[in-house]
Design a protein around this motif. Structure first.
Motif, PDB file in Angstrom:
ATOM      1  N   ASP A   1       0.805  -1.218   0.000  1.00 42.97           N
ATOM      2  CA  ASP A   1       0.000   0.000   0.000  1.00 42.97           C
ATOM      3  C   ASP A   1       0.843   1.276   0.000  1.00 42.97           C
ATOM      4  O   ASP A   1       0.317   2.369   0.167  1.00 42.97           O
ATOM      5  N   THR A   2       2.140   1.156  -0.238  1.00 42.60           N
ATOM      6  CA  THR A   2       3.015   2.327  -0.284  1.00 42.60           C
ATOM      7  C   THR A   2       2.542   3.371  -1.288  1.00 42.60           C
ATOM      8  O   THR A   2       2.572   4.572  -0.983  1.00 42.60           O
ATOM      9  N   PRO A   3       2.079   2.982  -2.497  1.00 43.99           N
ATOM     10  CA  PRO A   3       1.615   4.009  -3.443  1.00 43.99           C
ATOM     11  C   PRO A   3       0.471   4.868  -2.889  1.00 43.99           C
ATOM     12  O   PRO A   3       0.389   6.053  -3.192  1.00 43.99           O
ATOM     13  N   PHE A   4      -0.405   4.289  -2.075  1.00 50.23           N
ATOM     14  CA  PHE A   4      -1.499   5.071  -1.492  1.00 50.23           C
ATOM     15  C   PHE A   4      -0.936   6.197  -0.634  1.00 50.23           C
ATOM     16  O   PHE A   4      -1.324   7.358  -0.766  1.00 50.23           O
ATOM     17  N   PHE A   5      -0.007   5.863   0.256  1.00 46.22           N
ATOM     18  CA  PHE A   5       0.534   6.860   1.170  1.00 46.22           C
ATOM     19  C   PHE A   5       1.462   7.841   0.465  1.00 46.22           C
ATOM     20  O   PHE A   5       1.606   8.981   0.884  1.00 46.22           O
ATOM     21  N   ALA A   6       2.080   7.408  -0.638  1.00 46.78           N
ATOM     22  CA  ALA A   6       2.990   8.289  -1.372  1.00 46.78           C
ATOM     23  C   ALA A   6       2.257   9.211  -2.347  1.00 46.78           C
ATOM     24  O   ALA A   6       2.732  10.312  -2.634  1.00 46.78           O
ATOM     25  N   ASN A   7       1.109   8.787  -2.876  1.00 45.25           N
ATOM     26  CA  ASN A   7       0.458   9.507  -3.970  1.00 45.25           C
ATOM     27  C   ASN A   7      -0.777  10.305  -3.583  1.00 45.25           C
ATOM     28  O   ASN A   7      -1.048  11.354  -4.168  1.00 45.25           O
ATOM     29  N   THR A   8      -1.586   9.812  -2.652  1.00 44.32           N
ATOM     30  CA  THR A   8      -2.864  10.474  -2.374  1.00 44.32           C
ATOM     31  C   THR A   8      -2.665  11.704  -1.489  1.00 44.32           C
ATOM     32  O   THR A   8      -1.738  11.750  -0.677  1.00 44.32           O
ATOM     33  N   PRO A   9      -3.550  12.694  -1.633  1.00 44.52           N
ATOM     34  CA  PRO A   9      -3.471  13.857  -0.747  1.00 44.52           C
ATOM     35  C   PRO A   9      -3.929  13.466   0.661  1.00 44.52           C
ATOM     36  O   PRO A   9      -4.551  12.421   0.851  1.00 44.52           O
ATOM     37  N   LEU A  10      -3.638  14.297   1.638  1.00 45.53           N
ATOM     38  CA  LEU A  10      -4.056  14.009   3.011  1.00 45.53           C
ATOM     39  C   LEU A  10      -5.569  14.127   3.177  1.00 45.53           C
ATOM     40  O   LEU A  10      -6.166  13.447   4.004  1.00 45.53           O
ATOM     41  N   PHE A  11      -6.196  15.025   2.390  1.00 44.00           N
ATOM     42  CA  PHE A  11      -7.638  15.206   2.494  1.00 44.00           C
ATOM     43  C   PHE A  11      -8.195  15.632   1.141  1.00 44.00           C
ATOM     44  O   PHE A  11      -7.461  16.068   0.259  1.00 44.00           O
ATOM     45  N   LEU A  12      -9.520  15.463   0.993  1.00 46.07           N
ATOM     46  CA  LEU A  12     -10.239  15.924  -0.192  1.00 46.07           C
ATOM     47  C   LEU A  12     -11.344  16.863   0.268  1.00 46.07           C
ATOM     48  O   LEU A  12     -12.158  16.506   1.132  1.00 46.07           O
ATOM     49  N   ASN A  13     -11.386  18.064  -0.299  1.00 45.19           N
ATOM     50  CA  ASN A  13     -12.478  18.998  -0.032  1.00 45.19           C
ATOM     51  C   ASN A  13     -13.707  18.568  -0.826  1.00 45.19           C
ATOM     52  O   ASN A  13     -13.592  17.816  -1.796  1.00 45.19           O
ATOM     53  N   PRO A  14     -14.896  19.047  -0.458  1.00 39.24           N
ATOM     54  CA  PRO A  14     -16.097  18.693  -1.210  1.00 39.24           C
ATOM     55  C   PRO A  14     -15.918  18.991  -2.707  1.00 39.24           C
ATOM     56  O   PRO A  14     -15.474  20.081  -3.086  1.00 39.24           O
ATOM     57  N   GLY A  15     -16.209  18.001  -3.543  1.00 35.25           N
ATOM     58  CA  GLY A  15     -16.080  18.143  -4.989  1.00 35.25           C
ATOM     59  C   GLY A  15     -14.713  17.753  -5.542  1.00 35.25           C
ATOM     60  O   GLY A  15     -14.558  17.613  -6.746  1.00 35.25           O
ATOM     61  N   ASP A  16     -13.715  17.554  -4.682  1.00 37.63           N
ATOM     62  CA  ASP A  16     -12.374  17.166  -5.140  1.00 37.63           C
ATOM     63  C   ASP A  16     -12.313  15.669  -5.422  1.00 37.63           C
ATOM     64  O   ASP A  16     -13.117  14.885  -4.906  1.00 37.63           O
ATOM     65  N   PHE A  17     -11.313  15.270  -6.220  1.00 37.13           N
ATOM     66  CA  PHE A  17     -11.092  13.849  -6.469  1.00 37.13           C
ATOM     67  C   PHE A  17      -9.606  13.601  -6.657  1.00 37.13           C
ATOM     68  O   PHE A  17      -8.822  14.504  -6.906  1.00 37.13           O
ATOM     69  N   PHE A  18      -9.229  12.341  -6.528  1.00 33.46           N
ATOM     70  CA  PHE A  18      -7.862  11.901  -6.794  1.00 33.46           C
ATOM     71  C   PHE A  18      -7.944  10.679  -7.691  1.00 33.46           C
ATOM     72  O   PHE A  18      -8.724   9.759  -7.440  1.00 33.46           O
ATOM     73  N   SER A  19      -7.137  10.654  -8.752  1.00 32.68           N
ATOM     74  CA  SER A  19      -6.997   9.482  -9.612  1.00 32.68           C
ATOM     75  C   SER A  19      -5.526   9.141  -9.693  1.00 32.68           C
ATOM     76  O   SER A  19      -4.699  10.028  -9.942  1.00 32.68           O
ATOM     77  N   GLY A  20      -5.213   7.875  -9.495  1.00 33.93           N
ATOM     78  CA  GLY A  20      -3.820   7.459  -9.585  1.00 33.93           C
ATOM     79  C   GLY A  20      -3.607   6.085  -8.992  1.00 33.93           C
ATOM     80  O   GLY A  20      -4.553   5.380  -8.635  1.00 33.93           O
ATOM     81  N   GLU A  21      -2.322   5.711  -8.881  1.00 36.20           N
ATOM     82  CA  GLU A  21      -1.960   4.398  -8.355  1.00 36.20           C
ATOM     83  C   GLU A  21      -2.243   4.355  -6.855  1.00 36.20           C
ATOM     84  O   GLU A  21      -1.882   5.256  -6.107  1.00 36.20           O
ATOM     85  N   LEU A  22      -2.905   3.248  -6.414  1.00 31.04           N
ATOM     86  CA  LEU A  22      -3.276   3.105  -5.013  1.00 31.04           C
ATOM     87  C   LEU A  22      -2.514   1.988  -4.306  1.00 31.04           C
ATOM     88  O   LEU A  22      -2.179   2.114  -3.136  1.00 31.04           O
ATOM     89  N   PHE A  23      -2.277   0.870  -4.986  1.00 36.44           N
ATOM     90  CA  PHE A  23      -1.547  -0.242  -4.383  1.00 36.44           C
ATOM     91  C   PHE A  23      -1.091  -1.194  -5.475  1.00 36.44           C
ATOM     92  O   PHE A  23      -1.510  -1.087  -6.629  1.00 36.44           O
ATOM     93  N   THR A  24      -0.194  -2.116  -5.095  1.00 43.34           N
ATOM     94  CA  THR A  24       0.270  -3.143  -6.025  1.00 43.34           C
ATOM     95  C   THR A  24       0.016  -4.513  -5.417  1.00 43.34           C
ATOM     96  O   THR A  24      -0.031  -4.670  -4.190  1.00 43.34           O
TER      97      THR A  24
END
Length: 167
Positions: free
Chosen positions: A81-104
Motif C-alpha cells: 500500500d506504499t503508493p497510497f501513502f505516497a500519492n494520495t493527498p491528506l484530504f479531499l475537499n467537497p467536490g475534489d477527487f484523486f486518480s492514480g496508483e493506489l496499491f500493487t
C-alpha cells in the motif's frame, strides 16, 4: 404553570431539537472506484491498481484519507500500500477527487496456480467532526494460469457430455 406542564414542555422541546438536528449529524462520504485490471497474472508478476477517490460536493467539509485496507481471497498474494501513502493527498475537499496508483499486488513464489482471486480494497477516512468510516470496492478477480487446467476442464466437460449422452 405547574411542574408537570413545565417538564412536559421541556421534553417536547428537547425531542424537537433532536429530530430537527438529525440531518445535521450525518458523516461526510467518499466514492471509490478501482480501474479494471488484466484477467491473468503469473508467479512473480506485479500488478499496479489505479483508481479514483471522490469527495461528493454535498459533503460539509474536508474528508481525511486515513489509509487503505486490502484483502485478497484466498491468501497467497502479496500487496503493497506504499503508493497510497505516497500519492494520495491528506484530504479531499467537497467536490475534489484523486486518480492514480493506489496499491500493487504481486503473485509470490508460493502462489497456487489456477485459482480465482478476489481483491477487495477499502479506503479508510474520517471527517472534520471526527466521524470515521470506510468505503469499499471489490474487484479485480484474476487467475494465476496453469496449462494443465484447460486440459482438466476439457476432460471434465467431455465426461459430463458422455454421461449425459448415455442417459
Amino acid at each position: 404553570m405547574n411542574r408537570k406542564s413545565i417538564v412536559t414542555l421541556f421534553l417536547m422541546v428537547l425531542m424537537a431539537g433532536v429530530v430537527l438536528s438529525a440531518p445535521l449529524a450525518r458523516a461526510d462520504s467518499l466514492t471509490f472506484v478501482l480501474d479494471p485490471q488484466p484477467a491473468l497474472i503469473s508467479t512473480g508478476t506485479t500488478l499496479s491498481f489505479t483508481g479514483t477517490i471522490t469527495a461528493p460536493g454535498a459533503n460539509v467539509g474536508p474528508v481525511y484519507l486515513d489509509g487503505i485496507s486490502i484483502v485478497t481471497s484466498p491468501a497467497g498474494l502479496l500487496f503493497d500500500d506504499t503508493p497510497f501513502f505516497a500519492n494520495t493527498p491528506l484530504f479531499l475537499n467537497p467536490g475534489d477527487f484523486f486518480s492514480g496508483e493506489l496499491f500493487t499486488v504481486t503473485a509470490g513464489p508460493n502462489t497456487p496456480g489456477t485459482t480465482l482471486y478476489l481483491v477487495q480494497a477499502s479506503i479508510l477516512f474520517s471527517d472534520a467532526a471526527g466521524a470515521s468510516d470506510a468505503t469499499s470496492f471489490q474487484s479485480a478477480s484474476f487467475m494465476v494460469p496453469e496449462p494443465a487446467s484447460m486440459l482438466l476442464l476439457g476432460m471434465g466437460l467431455a465426461g459430463l457430455g458422455l454421461v449425459r449422452r448415455k442417459r
